[in-house]
Design an enzyme around this catalytic site. Structure first.
Site, PDB file in Angstrom:
ATOM      1  N   GLN A 292     -51.191 -31.474 -45.087  1.00  0.00           N
ATOM      2  CA  GLN A 292     -50.744 -32.237 -43.909  1.00  0.00           C
ATOM      3  C   GLN A 292     -51.406 -33.615 -43.829  1.00  0.00           C
ATOM      4  O   GLN A 292     -50.913 -34.491 -43.119  1.00  0.00           O
ATOM      5  CB  GLN A 292     -51.012 -31.455 -42.622  1.00  0.00           C
TER       6      GLN A 292
ATOM      7  N   GLY B 188     -55.365 -25.788 -36.132  1.00  0.00           N
ATOM      8  CA  GLY B 188     -55.417 -25.529 -37.567  1.00  0.00           C
ATOM      9  C   GLY B 188     -54.892 -26.735 -38.315  1.00  0.00           C
ATOM     10  O   GLY B 188     -54.190 -27.569 -37.739  1.00  0.00           O
TER      11      GLY B 188
ATOM     12  N   HIS C 146     -49.593 -19.272 -40.634  1.00  0.00           N
ATOM     13  CA  HIS C 146     -48.925 -20.586 -40.543  1.00  0.00           C
ATOM     14  C   HIS C 146     -49.533 -21.556 -41.572  1.00  0.00           C
ATOM     15  O   HIS C 146     -48.812 -22.296 -42.243  1.00  0.00           O
ATOM     16  CB  HIS C 146     -49.098 -21.087 -39.100  1.00  0.00           C
ATOM     17  N   GLU C 147     -50.874 -21.536 -41.703  1.00  0.00           N
ATOM     18  CA  GLU C 147     -51.544 -22.461 -42.628  1.00  0.00           C
ATOM     19  C   GLU C 147     -51.302 -22.080 -44.084  1.00  0.00           C
ATOM     20  O   GLU C 147     -51.085 -22.959 -44.930  1.00  0.00           O
ATOM     21  CB  GLU C 147     -53.046 -22.519 -42.345  1.00  0.00           C
TER      22      GLU C 147
ATOM     23  N   HIS D 107     -48.113 -23.393 -45.200  1.00  0.00           N
ATOM     24  CA  HIS D 107     -48.162 -24.823 -45.571  1.00  0.00           C
ATOM     25  C   HIS D 107     -48.538 -24.986 -47.047  1.00  0.00           C
ATOM     26  O   HIS D 107     -48.006 -25.869 -47.736  1.00  0.00           O
ATOM     27  CB  HIS D 107     -49.195 -25.580 -44.734  1.00  0.00           C
TER      28      HIS D 107
ATOM     29  N   CYS E 282     -46.431 -27.275 -34.675  1.00  0.00           N
ATOM     30  CA  CYS E 282     -47.023 -27.770 -35.925  1.00  0.00           C
ATOM     31  C   CYS E 282     -47.248 -29.274 -35.786  1.00  0.00           C
ATOM     32  O   CYS E 282     -46.368 -29.996 -35.317  1.00  0.00           O
ATOM     33  CB  CYS E 282     -46.084 -27.497 -37.096  1.00  0.00           C
ATOM     34  N   LEU E 283     -48.428 -29.738 -36.221  1.00  0.00           N
ATOM     35  CA  LEU E 283     -48.742 -31.167 -36.114  1.00  0.00           C
ATOM     36  C   LEU E 283     -47.814 -32.006 -36.991  1.00  0.00           C
ATOM     37  O   LEU E 283     -47.650 -33.198 -36.731  1.00  0.00           O
ATOM     38  CB  LEU E 283     -50.204 -31.416 -36.502  1.00  0.00           C
TER      39      LEU E 283
END
Ligand code: GNR
Ligand code: NI
Length: 185
Positions: free
Chosen positions: A51, A46, A146-147, A150, A104-105
């Site tokens: 990000q 994702g 999660h997204e 963000h 998480c990236l």
């Protein structure tokens, strides 16, 4: 298409609240394509636009699960199933909660068990600008929550104690410094 740099903690932009997408136009389609390239290369399942330093309410997800296979047969290659969520809103969620080991990236190589509602109902615009609504469970539910976090400047580490959160951010900063140092030696 181009790879975009992914911002990491403690970049303050990760704490910004992303603004709604106003137009589903060619510029947005280019951003979506670049985000998929960036996410597949990372690799991740994702990615929120913030990000890649674009604070707009845009999320992409591809769980890349292999197709289910009959008993005893070998698992096939990962299949691409790209999903685009523009201006996503979680309209309801289950009382039942489930925990998942999240990463998480923007917080590379750090993982923690996070408890969230098991299923969610969401509304969003798809890549054609069409209004959609659906219910999600399993990893899709975890990832979408999660997204959407963000987009509101929230990270999975915010569900941990301050001590654990600070430790994780410190580790990421140190590991980035160590890597930068190794690269010039
Ligand atoms: O690649 C990712 N994996 C992942 C695993 C468990 C829970 C959430 C995620 S999302 C993450 C990519 C990312 O940082 N998206 O914002
Ligand atoms: Ni993330």
């Amino acid at each position: 298409m181009s790879l975009l740099p992914i911002i990491e903690v403690p970049d303050p932009l990760l704490r910004a609240s992303s603004a709604p997408v106003e137009r589903v136009d060619d510029e947005l389609q280019r951003l979506i394509a670049d985000m998929f390239e960036t996410m597949y290369e990372a690799p991740g399942i994702g990615l929120a636009a913030v990000q890649v330093a674009v604070p707009r309410r845009l999320v992409i997800i591809d769980l890349q699960d292999p197709d289910p296979v009959p008993e005893g047969e070998e698992e096939g290659p990962p299949v691409k199933r790209p999903h685009v969520f523009i201006n996503p809103e979680i309209v309801s969620n289950s009382d039942a909660r489930k925990s998942y080991n999240e990463g998480c990236l923007s917080i590379p190589e750090q993982y923690a068990e996070i408890e969230r509602p098991d299923t969610v109902r969401a509304r969003w615009l798809d890549a054609d600008g069409k209004q959609r609504e659906g219910e999600f469970d399993g990893l899709m539910s975890v990832c979408l929550q999660h997204e959407v976090d963000h987009l509101n400047g929230v990270l999975f580490i915010d569900y941990l104690s301050r001590l654990k959160r600070d430790m994780i951010v410190k580790k990421v900063v140190k590991s980035r410094k160590d890597k930068a140092k190794a690269a010039i030696l």
